[in-house]
Motif scaffolding. Structure first.
Motif, PDB file in Angstrom:
ATOM      1  N   PRO A   1       9.530  12.446   2.977  1.00 54.23           N
ATOM      2  CA  PRO A   1       9.586  11.098   3.663  1.00 54.23           C
ATOM      3  C   PRO A   1       8.103  10.484   3.370  1.00 54.23           C
ATOM      4  N   TYR A   2       8.095   9.175   3.184  1.00 58.39           N
ATOM      5  CA  TYR A   2       6.774   8.641   2.840  1.00 58.39           C
ATOM      6  C   TYR A   2       5.775   9.101   3.999  1.00 58.39           C
ATOM      7  N   ASP A   3       6.030   9.136   5.311  1.00 59.12           N
ATOM      8  CA  ASP A   3       4.904   9.498   6.159  1.00 59.12           C
ATOM      9  C   ASP A   3       4.385  10.973   6.018  1.00 59.12           C
ATOM     10  N   LYS A   4       4.887  11.708   5.244  1.00 61.99           N
ATOM     11  CA  LYS A   4       4.372  12.965   4.724  1.00 61.99           C
ATOM     12  C   LYS A   4       3.549  13.164   3.592  1.00 61.99           C
ATOM     13  N   VAL A   5       3.587  11.876   2.965  1.00 63.83           N
ATOM     14  CA  VAL A   5       2.685  11.865   1.579  1.00 63.83           C
ATOM     15  C   VAL A   5       1.771  11.536   1.881  1.00 63.83           C
ATOM     16  N   GLY A   6       0.577  12.411   1.310  1.00 64.96           N
ATOM     17  CA  GLY A   6      -1.047  12.246   1.354  1.00 64.96           C
ATOM     18  C   GLY A   6      -1.782  11.907   0.139  1.00 64.96           C
TER      19      GLY A   6
ATOM     20  N   LEU B   1      -0.216  -3.533  -1.733  1.00 64.95           N
ATOM     21  CA  LEU B   1      -0.410  -1.929  -1.526  1.00 64.95           C
ATOM     22  C   LEU B   1      -1.001  -1.680  -0.438  1.00 64.95           C
ATOM     23  N   ILE B   2      -1.945  -2.113   0.065  1.00 68.46           N
ATOM     24  CA  ILE B   2      -2.733  -1.864   1.403  1.00 68.46           C
ATOM     25  C   ILE B   2      -1.765  -1.854   2.580  1.00 68.46           C
ATOM     26  N   GLU B   3      -1.017  -3.311   2.330  1.00 69.23           N
ATOM     27  CA  GLU B   3      -0.119  -3.559   3.624  1.00 69.23           C
ATOM     28  C   GLU B   3       0.973  -2.785   3.764  1.00 69.23           C
ATOM     29  N   PHE B   4       1.586  -2.292   2.526  1.00 69.63           N
ATOM     30  CA  PHE B   4       2.607  -1.362   2.379  1.00 69.63           C
ATOM     31  C   PHE B   4       2.447  -0.154   3.016  1.00 69.63           C
ATOM     32  N   ALA B   5       1.131   0.282   2.343  1.00 70.42           N
ATOM     33  CA  ALA B   5       0.850   1.562   2.908  1.00 70.42           C
ATOM     34  C   ALA B   5       0.645   2.054   4.431  1.00 70.42           C
ATOM     35  N   GLN B   6       0.135   0.735   4.973  1.00 67.35           N
ATOM     36  CA  GLN B   6      -0.386   0.550   6.285  1.00 67.35           C
ATOM     37  C   GLN B   6       0.802   0.825   7.167  1.00 67.35           C
ATOM     38  N   LYS B   7       1.935   0.198   6.650  1.00 63.53           N
ATOM     39  CA  LYS B   7       3.128   0.243   7.310  1.00 63.53           C
ATOM     40  C   LYS B   7       4.147   1.440   7.229  1.00 63.53           C
TER      41      LYS B   7
ATOM     42  N   PRO C   1       1.421   6.003   6.107  1.00 61.96           N
ATOM     43  CA  PRO C   1       0.135   6.199   6.855  1.00 61.96           C
ATOM     44  C   PRO C   1      -0.899   7.172   6.715  1.00 61.96           C
ATOM     45  N   ARG C   2      -0.544   8.383   5.931  1.00 64.64           N
ATOM     46  CA  ARG C   2      -1.391   9.235   5.395  1.00 64.64           C
ATOM     47  C   ARG C   2      -1.991   8.948   4.010  1.00 64.64           C
ATOM     48  N   TRP C   3      -1.849   7.606   3.735  1.00 64.62           N
ATOM     49  CA  TRP C   3      -2.036   7.322   2.306  1.00 64.62           C
ATOM     50  C   TRP C   3      -3.161   6.543   2.374  1.00 64.62           C
ATOM     51  N   ASN C   4      -4.495   6.917   1.399  1.00 61.70           N
ATOM     52  CA  ASN C   4      -5.770   5.849   1.567  1.00 61.70           C
ATOM     53  C   ASN C   4      -5.397   4.882   0.319  1.00 61.70           C
ATOM     54  N   SER C   5      -5.222   3.785   0.877  1.00 61.60           N
ATOM     55  CA  SER C   5      -4.498   2.714  -0.127  1.00 61.60           C
ATOM     56  C   SER C   5      -5.546   2.082  -0.965  1.00 61.60           C
ATOM     57  N   ILE C   6      -6.945   2.579  -0.872  1.00 62.84           N
ATOM     58  CA  ILE C   6      -7.938   2.134  -1.823  1.00 62.84           C
ATOM     59  C   ILE C   6      -9.064   2.993  -1.745  1.00 62.84           C
ATOM     60  N   SER C   7      -9.769   3.093  -2.967  1.00 63.32           N
ATOM     61  CA  SER C   7     -10.916   3.824  -3.149  1.00 63.32           C
ATOM     62  C   SER C   7     -11.788   2.890  -3.606  1.00 63.32           C
TER      63      SER C   7
ATOM     64  N   GLU D   1       5.704 -12.872  -1.004  1.00 64.64           N
ATOM     65  CA  GLU D   1       6.354 -11.586  -0.523  1.00 64.64           C
ATOM     66  C   GLU D   1       5.927 -10.365  -1.066  1.00 64.64           C
ATOM     67  N   ASN D   2       5.478  -9.560  -0.232  1.00 63.63           N
ATOM     68  CA  ASN D   2       4.892  -8.124  -0.727  1.00 63.63           C
ATOM     69  C   ASN D   2       6.100  -7.638  -2.012  1.00 63.63           C
ATOM     70  N   VAL D   3       5.103  -7.195  -3.011  1.00 65.34           N
ATOM     71  CA  VAL D   3       5.886  -6.640  -4.117  1.00 65.34           C
ATOM     72  C   VAL D   3       6.210  -5.424  -4.013  1.00 65.34           C
ATOM     73  N   MET D   4       5.702  -4.582  -3.251  1.00 65.90           N
ATOM     74  CA  MET D   4       5.706  -3.035  -3.370  1.00 65.90           C
ATOM     75  C   MET D   4       7.440  -2.505  -3.419  1.00 65.90           C
ATOM     76  N   PRO D   5       7.922  -3.036  -2.527  1.00 60.31           N
ATOM     77  CA  PRO D   5       9.462  -2.524  -2.267  1.00 60.31           C
ATOM     78  C   PRO D   5      10.193  -2.943  -3.687  1.00 60.31           C
ATOM     79  N   THR D   6       9.818  -4.087  -4.265  1.00 65.50           N
ATOM     80  CA  THR D   6      10.509  -4.228  -5.574  1.00 65.50           C
ATOM     81  C   THR D   6       9.982  -3.693  -6.649  1.00 65.50           C
ATOM     82  N   VAL D   7       8.730  -3.123  -6.702  1.00 68.65           N
ATOM     83  CA  VAL D   7       8.217  -2.177  -7.724  1.00 68.65           C
ATOM     84  C   VAL D   7       8.878  -0.860  -7.606  1.00 68.65           C
ATOM     85  N   ILE D   8       9.016  -0.443  -6.362  1.00 69.61           N
ATOM     86  CA  ILE D   8       9.708   0.858  -6.407  1.00 69.61           C
ATOM     87  C   ILE D   8      11.018   0.704  -6.885  1.00 69.61           C
ATOM     88  N   GLU D   9      11.921  -0.435  -6.711  1.00 67.20           N
ATOM     89  CA  GLU D   9      13.088  -0.434  -7.267  1.00 67.20           C
ATOM     90  C   GLU D   9      13.223  -0.292  -8.845  1.00 67.20           C
ATOM     91  N   ALA D  10      12.212  -1.138  -9.169  1.00 71.14           N
ATOM     92  CA  ALA D  10      11.852  -1.109 -10.670  1.00 71.14           C
ATOM     93  C   ALA D  10      11.814   0.021 -11.358  1.00 71.14           C
TER      94      ALA D  10
END
Length: 559
Positions: free
Chosen positions: A188-193, A224-230, A233-239, A523-532
């Motif tokens: 699951p997404y919340d286990k990905v770091g 990307l930052i907004e999607f990861a924050q929601k 949660p274990r992902w650093n959305s920018i370096s 609209e946030n593009v991340m969900p649509t990118v994942i579909e693509a």
């Protein structure tokens, strides 16, 4: 830390020492240089005493590890609890080739993965694009579709390792692919770091791997930052990356100042989106360089933590201490490596690793001694990893926290760098902020001037570079270099041809049409990118949708 009477006594004692003991010595044996400076050109005094740090308030300026202003480190016990993540940056040839290198490094004790993508992927092109010719797999791994990423992480459970991905303009696409294969693994997404670099401002400043104009680029970054924050949660959305700024020739203070200025721009963009500062700031991460001047680098890292803590607390009103913590990855200085006498680079990297450990990083990549000649060979990358392990296990640098705190020179240098950083940020604010400073060429010109100074010092023999302008020697041509088989381009092109012929065309077209439509809204593009990416759209195809919607960026030329 000393009362005025004691300070006056120390100053008088220093004057007496210089006029007596030092003067007699200099009369017999002059010092080797008229002026001593750091790599950054900062003057270094003959001796530092408590008088040089007289203005320091321990609690206000230094404090305790894990507490504001985090000068001494972001964790209360630092390396006594666990070492930094040993994350060797690697990628070459095909996904299969790189997967084998990842497995080897993990077997040797590496504790995190770091993906180097080849230039076509970084620029949003597929391997069969005309502009990709001759570049496929050369300086990173060729990743065109989700199928390639599956091969790259074959046999590597994504809930057991953290992965850093050095990708910027195409960051949303690669994170989308990574999350999609995590789903296939049942993670699951919340286990990905991990971390995705996602810092295009520094690409515009100094590295050049940008695609779209700044405004839509910032929109994709914040998406990307907004999607990861929601959802992740274990992902650093920018370096936010100073590494490339330093590689381009900046001073240590400029590296910190311009990186934190980029950080301010990203933080402000997130807040303008309506995301509360304490909701995203704890997952901002940074990426810095480590040069060979150990004491200057330690001071730089300490100053960076203190500056960012103050910025987040005073400028953005952060309340959560985690929002004020500057957590960062370090890579040893690639630009410091020499093709001449390459084994000397082991010593350089050793010093840079030691500086990183003393400075309190959370993650580290050590360069391989042969990187000025080729992609790292297996022997060289093993030595690089062992360098980290020896410093961690044998040097003693990890036994106590911030061991150079209280050193008059290091504390004075920490204060000096902090003051320079704040002065630069003040100038950038006066220009109109980071984007304006970039568009007007201010930041680029400051880096260019510093780079020119350093190069002139070497060419004029004012600064010793062992093996370059001193202690040179004749050497036989290097042997055993790693070379990427250039047929990898043909192999990748054939894979793409097969992918395009066998994927569900209707599903693929619908996904890209939807992506285009969403990209034209807020609209946030991340969900649509994942579909693509699940529909097997390639990196190039997704980036081409955005090229059509956003256009391509062509920066001004500055003289």
């Amino acid at each position: 830390m000393f009362d005025e009477k004691a300070l006056q006594k120390i100053k008088a004692g220093k004057d007496k020492w210089e006029q007596g003991t030092v003067a007699k010595t200099l009369a017999k044996s002059p010092e080797s240089k008229k002026e001593f400076t750091t790599i950054s050109g900062a003057p270094v005094e003959r001796l530092y005493t408590p008088a040089d740090v007289a203005g320091i308030d321990y609690e206000k300026h230094i404090g305790f590890p894990g507490e504001f202003p985090f000068t001494r480190g972001v964790q209360p016990t630092m390396y006594r609890g666990r070492y930094w993540t040993m994350r060797q940056y690697a990628g070459f040839g095909s996904a299969k080739d790189t997967n084998a290198r990842y497995r080897y490094l993990l077997q040797q004790g590496q504790t995190g993965l770091s993906v180097a993508f080849h230039l076509p992927t970084q620029a949003g092109y597929d391997s069969d694009h005309p502009l990709s010719m001759g570049e496929v797999g050369k300086v990173g791994v060729a990743i065109d579709s989700i199928e390639d990423l599956k091969v790259l992480f074959n046999g590597i459970p994504l809930d057991k390792v953290t992965t850093s991905m050095t990708i910027n303009a195409a960051a949303t696409v690669l994170l989308g692919m990574y999350l999609a294969i995590a789903e296939e693994q049942g993670v699951p997404y919340d286990k990905v770091g991990g971390t995705v670099q996602n810092d295009v401002l520094k690409e515009i400043i100094c590295r050049g791997q940008y695609i779209y104009p700044p405004k839509p680029t910032m929109r994709l970054t914040v998406d990307l930052i907004e999607f990861a924050q929601k959802f992740v949660p274990r992902w650093n959305s920018i370096s936010i990356s100073g590494y490339h700024i330093r590689e381009s020739g900046s001073t240590a203070a400029q590296e910190i100042a311009f990186t934190l200025a980029d950080g301010i721009a990203y933080a402000q963009a997130c807040m303008d989106r309506g995301i509360p500062v304490d909701a995203f700031a704890g997952r901002l991460s940074f990426f810095f360089n480590a040069f060979t001047n150990v004491l200057e680098e330690v001071a730089k890292f300490r100053a960076a933590r203190r500056c960012w803590a103050k910025i987040m607390k005073e400028r953005f009103g952060a309340k959560d201490p985690r929002s004020m913590m500057l957590r960062y990855h370090v890579q040893t200085g690639g630009v410091t490596l020499t093709a001449q006498q390459p084994l000397n680079n082991i010593v350089r990297v050793g010093l840079q690793t030691y500086a990183t450990a003393l400075g309190g990083a959370q993650s580290l990549h050590t360069n391989s001694y042969d990187e000025a000649l080729c992609l790292p060979t297996q022997q060289a990358v093993t030595v690089a990893l062992r360098t980290q392990q020896i410093v961690a296990e044998e040097s003693g640098a990890t036994d106590t926290i911030d061991p150079l705190a209280g050193c008059y020179y290091v504390e004075a240098m920490t204060d000096k760098i902090e003051a320079e950083v704040h002065e630069y940020i003040k100038k950038i604010d006066a220009i109109g902020g980071t984007l304006s400073a970039i568009e007007q060429g201010y930041i680029q010109k400051e880096i260019q001037n510093s780079s020119y100074r350093f190069q002139k010092e070497i060419e004029n023999n004012e600064r010793v570079y062992v093996g370059i302008n001193k202690y040179t020697m004749e050497e036989p041509p290097p042997e055993g270099l790693l070379k990427v088989d250039m047929s990898v381009g043909e192999v990748e092109a054939a894979k793409l041809k097969k992918l395009r012929a066998t994927r569900d065309q209707a599903k693929w077209k619908a996904a890209l049409d939807k992506l285009k439509k969403v990209s034209q809204t807020d609209e946030n593009v991340m969900p649509t990118v994942i579909e693509a990416v699940k529909a097997k759209a390639t990196v190039g195809e997704i980036c081409d949708v955005w090229r059509e919607v956003f256009g391509e960026y062509r920066p001004k030329e500055f003289v």
